[in-house]
Design an enzyme around this catalytic site. Structure first.
Site, PDB file in Angstrom:
ATOM      1  N   LYS A 464    -108.538  57.082  75.682  1.00 32.46           N
ATOM      2  CA  LYS A 464    -108.510  56.114  74.594  1.00 32.46           C
ATOM      3  C   LYS A 464    -109.870  55.511  74.297  1.00 32.46           C
ATOM      4  O   LYS A 464    -110.756  55.480  75.163  1.00 32.46           O
ATOM      5  CB  LYS A 464    -107.506  55.011  74.907  1.00 32.46           C
ATOM      6  CG  LYS A 464    -107.775  54.305  76.213  1.00 32.46           C
ATOM      7  CD  LYS A 464    -106.724  53.230  76.482  1.00 32.46           C
ATOM      8  CE  LYS A 464    -107.118  52.407  77.687  1.00 32.46           C
ATOM      9  NZ  LYS A 464    -106.484  51.110  77.774  1.00 32.46           N
ATOM     10  N   HIS A 510    -101.968  57.267  69.159  1.00 30.60           N
ATOM     11  CA  HIS A 510    -101.368  55.930  69.257  1.00 30.60           C
ATOM     12  C   HIS A 510    -102.515  54.991  68.896  1.00 30.60           C
ATOM     13  O   HIS A 510    -103.613  55.154  69.417  1.00 30.60           O
ATOM     14  CB  HIS A 510    -100.952  55.583  70.677  1.00 30.60           C
ATOM     15  CG  HIS A 510    -100.079  56.593  71.353  1.00 30.60           C
ATOM     16  ND1 HIS A 510     -98.812  56.292  71.801  1.00 30.60           N
ATOM     17  CD2 HIS A 510    -100.274  57.893  71.687  1.00 30.60           C
ATOM     18  CE1 HIS A 510     -98.290  57.359  72.393  1.00 30.60           C
ATOM     19  NE2 HIS A 510     -99.165  58.339  72.335  1.00 30.60           N
TER      20      HIS A 510
END
Length: 642
Positions: A464, A510
């Site tokens: 991420k 996401h």
RNA sequence: GCUGGCGUAGCUCAGCGGUAGAGCAGCUGAUUUGUAAUCAGCAGGUCGGGGGUUCGAAUCCCCUCGCCAGCUCCA
């Protein structure tokens, strides 16, 4: 005697005798060594007592430089350790580095230090400073060092030694205190001028939870008392910006012991603020091609098993049972979005698909980590999941990075970027992790963003990019995040029909922009110190009467503003104008409208801005036009919808 | 969760073995006031909760809940 050429600051050159210290060498340059904390020799920080044996470049390290402060604080940490060892001989020393605003030193001292011990330690430190003991550096072999620290019973130092690859290590001694240390240090303890021990806290040895808990004493140090007290008062100022305090004072949000820890209650003013942000979010997402969806609050446990949450995220989840069936209360919003994607056959033409939800999630956070609005157990994310073709992945990531930058620009936030890679506990093959990580890296590079790498800090399903904002005390909080996931599409067997007529696997992102409304409102409150810009301010205008004679006209002004859609309140109390202004000011209301005899007669208003500026008497319509402009909901630069 | 600290009126805090205090806020009254505090009066607390020590506990001890700082963990 042999002479060597020494160059100062890349400019002046002098021939000086080989083997003299930097301090002595400075005389050849007619520099005052008292102004130097230490020096860089060929770029390496060294003590002033360092002996120059070969031609080199030297540069000063001044007290007002970050490195100068670091050295001061490091030396202060040594002084503190000496004080602790002399007061509590059974304490073992661990590590004591300088940190952002000071220093700390960790000790193994099972009884623990009390608050009043800090005062004793400070007093002892002052004695050591008065003794003006020189910090003496010695180099010795690792073996000799091991023997030395073993003899002293300093087992933590032995552990540190084990990890040092070099054969030679250095130790520093002042008085009877010896520490394993790379240096450099001040010349002597007397050079420590202004310091304060601030707190004690537990800290695990080497930051590992299963290791013994040591006692960490924090302190700070400056080269003069004025800087120290400036720093301490800036801390006091920062406390006034604390969102927990402002939340209560401005009646935005609160918590109740009766309700439970980590659970936020929005008061009427905070409710308005949150609603404005939610509307802003929905609008910005729709504009960018996101579709609004909503998932339920709890989902059957089998689904969490399939996604891996049960194996990798269970400790953070709450569960409930309904008619014999176990459900997991959602800690994330992705599963419903995945099922929505899966509910139809998708074509490559449909992609990317972007599902957005203001999704409220629940996570079990350990009690000790809860922190106002910034770390809670129930929160609402501005969450979206983007399903795209592999060839769209990088441009989608860049699109999200642009979105983040636009939004942070609107609020005036500076942010830091981090890239987190595969953690130990994670799902998926090395191959897909590498692919996902390189997609994120490529997007960051193409955007020209500077970022730090956090090894092993990724989510269990993918790496991420994290965007961090700072609170009033400079603590960093993760807000936006972009997570690249190939694992869940595989687990849920997601697919789309490609132009070749065959089935392909989509990639999934996401991502959140503000992160969570709770945390964002928390940092936002601190960022603005509670003085929200007019578009966000829970109350935009307060109508203040000078005397009761102004009430009827004041009412009509209020009604007009209300009908125009402004958030307006009145203060018709029988009080002096100064009193009402002071109150409106403390409530940080952007505009006050003064209604006196003059205004009644001429059907005008006299606005006063929160800045204290009197905007002059004007017709009500003129103020409405002004307020409309001031309170316009911002739109990002270059936005066509504007 | 762990280490240390703190919970007294709505808020900020004093009291730290002898029957609960201040300022601000609140209420009532007077004052009708022009850009950051008008005056006076009144009311407000099982001192976070439970247990113990004591003739007597806000005060000492134990347990528990919550908060704060930090560690670990994380949006």
């Amino acid at each position: 005697m042999e002479k060597i050429e020494v160059r100062l600051d890349n400019k002046e050159k002098r021939l000086i005798p080989s083997g003299i210290s930097i301090k002595e060498a400075l005389e050849y340059f007619k520099k005052n060594p008292k102004e130097w904390v230490a020096a860089k020799v060929n770029g390496e920080p060294k003590d002033l007592s360092f002996r120059l044996n070969s031609p080199c470049d030297i540069e000063p390290i001044f007290p007002d430089s970050p490195l100068g402060l670091e050295i001061l604080r490091h030396s202060t940490a040594h002084v503190m350790a000496q004080a602790v060892k002399s007061l509590f001989p059974e304490a073992k020393v661990a590590i004591g580095p300088p940190i952002e605003n000071g220093f700390y030193y960790d000790f193994d001292y099972p009884p623990g230090f009390k608050q009043e011990d800090l005062e004793k330690i400070e007093k002892k430190m002052k004695e050591i400073i008065l003794q003006d003991l020189p910090f003496q550096r010695k180099e010795l072999s690792k073996k000799d060092a091991e023997e030395l620290f073993r003899g002293m019973g300093e087992t933590y130092k032995l552990e540190i030694l084990e990890d040092i690859p070099e054969e030679k290590v250095s130790i520093y001694q002042q008085g009877d205190f010896i520490d394993l240390c790379r240096g450099p240090h001040l010349e002597s303890t007397g050079k420590v001028k202004a310091f304060k021990l601030t707190s004690v806290a537990g800290a695990y040895w080497r930051g590992i939870e299963t290791n013994p808990m040591l006692q960490r004493i924090y302190g700070t140090a400056f080269f003069n008392e004025a800087d120290l007290s400036l720093y301490l008062s800036s801390l006091e100022e920062a406390k006034k910006r604390d969102h927990r305090r402002l939340g209560r004072e401005l009646e935005l949000f609160t918590q109740f012991e009766e309700i439970g820890p980590g659970l936020i209650v929005y008061l009427p003013k905070g409710g308005v603020l949150r609603h404005i942000l939610e509307e802003f979010e929905v609008r910005e997402h729709l504009k960018r091609g996101y579709q609004l969806v909503m998932g339920p609050q709890f989902l059957k446990i089998d689904l969490w098993k399939k996604s891996g949450h049960l194996d990798y995220y269970k400790e953070n989840m709450y569960f409930t049972e309904i008619e014999g069936e176990t459900y997991g209360i959602k800690p994330m919003n992705c599963l419903a979005h995945i099922l929505i994607y899966k509910s139809k056959i998708r074509s490559y033409r449909d992609l990317p698909i972007r599902y957005f939800e203001l999704g409220t999630v629940h996570r079990h956070e350990k009690s000790g980590v809860l922190h106002g609005m910034l770390r809670v157990r129930q929160f609402t994310q501005d969450d979206a999941h983007i399903f795209c073709r592999p060839d769209q992945l990088i441009s989608e990531i860049k699109g999200v990075l642009d979105f983040v930058d636009d939004v942070m620009g609107i609020f005036g936030f500076e942010y830091e970027v981090e890239l987190s890679t595969r953690p130990k506990k994670s799902i998926g093959s090395d191959d897909i992790w590498e692919h996902a990580t390189s997609a994120l890296t490529t997007a960051l590079k193409e955007k020209g963003l500077r970022y730090d790498i956090c090894k092993g800090e990724g989510a269990f399903y993918g790496p991420k990019i994290d965007i961090k904002l700072k609170d009033a005390l400079g603590r960093k909080w993760q807000c936006a995040t972009i997570q690249c996931d190939f694992a869940l599409p595989e687990r849920f067997d997601l697919g789309y029909i490609g132009s070749d007529g065959k089935r392909h696997r989509p990639a999934m992102l996401h991502r959140v922009i503000l992160g969570t409304l709770e945390r964002f409102i928390g940092v936002l409150t601190e960022h603005y110190a509670g003085a929200f810009p007019p578009w966000l301010a829970p109350v935009q205008v307060s109508v203040l009467t000078v005397t009761d004679r102004g009430i009827p006209y004041g009412k009509s002004v209020y009604e007009r503003l209300f009908d125009e859609g402004f958030r307006v309140e009145v203060d018709f109390r029988n009080q002096k104008l100064g009193y009402k202004i002071r109150e409106a000011q403390l409530k940080k209301i952007p505009f006050m409208l003064v209604i006196g005899d003059k205004e009644i007669e001429s059907k005008t208003v006299t606005p006063r801005a929160r800045s204290g500026k009197n905007l002059g008497t004007m017709p009500l319509q003129a103020f409405i036009d002004l307020l409309k402009e001031e309170a316009k909901i911002p739109t990002p630069k270059g936005d066509k919808a504007n």
